[in-house]
Design an enzyme around this catalytic site. Sequence first.
Site, PDB file in Angstrom:
ATOM      1  CE  LYS A   1      -3.291   2.660   0.867  1.00 44.43           C
ATOM      2  NZ  LYS A   1      -4.532   3.365  -0.322  1.00 44.43           N
TER       3      LYS A   1
ATOM      4  CB  CYS B   1      -3.393   8.672   0.302  1.00 48.44           C
ATOM      5  SG  CYS B   1      -5.693   7.960   0.900  1.00 48.44           S
TER       6      CYS B   1
END
Length: 455
Positions: free
Chosen positions: A210, A266
């Site tokens: 990720k 993010c």
Amino acid sequence: MKITVIGTGYVGLVSGACFADVGNTVLCLDVDERKIAMLDAGRLPIFEPGLDALVARNRAAGRMRFTANYDEAVAHADVIFLCVGTPPDEEGGADLTHVLSAARSIGQCMQRPAILVNKSTAPVGTADQVKSVVAGELGMRGVSIDFSVVSNPEFLKEGAAIEDFMRPDRIVVGSDNPQATKIMRHLYAPFSRNHEKLVEMDVRSAELTKYGANAMLATRISFMNELANLAESLGADIEQVRRGIGSDPRIGPDFLYAGVGYGGSCFPKDVRALLKTSDDHGQHLRILNAIEAVNASQKNILFKKIAEFFDGIDRLAGKTVALWGLSFKPNTDDVRGAPSLALIRKLFAANCRVQAYDPVAAGAAQRVLLREHGEARCQELYKVADSAAAAVEGADVLAIATEWKEFRSPDFGFLAATLRHRAIFDGRNLYDPELVASFGLNYHGIGRPVPVGQQ
């Protein structure tokens, strides 16, 4: 399958609604009772295109419910998804307070075997911590219950999250338990019908995947922004360069757009968290440090161009800048890390007024600005317009920080007649410089040459 989703933010609500839409029974938990009351009343705490209809449909069908009660939520589930926030801590790493608090509550309530799936973006080793916390709580209760902890990072783009979930390009599952992996494969089968999308790996590799994915995308953005600044100095056009680079199949066209830097919940957070992890383990990621520095600098590029246009920062006092776009990207109301806010802060410091318009993020931006600058300062220097045209009325120049579709084909004749200094600062390279110049407007893009005849 019976699923509990802990957390009702972007990831939790989208995941819960999509799982419910393929026939699962989903119970969403949030410790914020105001959120639960809002959801029970049919209102969403976030904006995501199509999510309100998706949630409403599955609530009406009885496949999606909401609760603030951990006992109820844990008792409901065969699979429990952790979708809580991991904000930056004081050192730049990911704050696992919410993740570990959820794990603790699960351990206190668990009565039967379950699979715990961490979907929150969290550093390598988080699944081990979750497992330890749950086991510790079970031990204090004097009970033995089988459970597994799986890493299943999300790859959802705000503004396109439902499409990303329903038609994923990959589904990463990190697990050390073959039975848990089998259940995850069954759970995601409806989203992998045309070809196999599930990528199996160990837990720690999934956690790093990720961060690695987001860091790679941030790398492409910062590289193109550096190249754009060079192109501008050389008289080249970064848009033409982008098309040339992107035509190479080894590179591809995605995330090669020059602009005013990346923002959101993010990329900035994950780049910093990965840097913190690398530093903690004695591996100093030099490229990633450069990416962070480039992005911080690029968020000031529009302000620098505006200040240069007016022959210096001291000349900005009393001027008015129309600003189109406040969210960090289109189709969301998220302003976390938004380049627009970086520009507004600089303009405020120069005593320059701002008239801003955004289709959905005006309220979120205003709350941030009120918190940072106070009501009196905002009343003096900041105005929220109810349309793009209204933002331009009485303004000296126009700046564009977000590439909303409704900004793509403006009435340049109107802009030329309305803007007192007839200048556009295009932070997203939306327009053809020669077309803009043909209306008598000064065009300033990112990494683009000055149109012929423009001073």
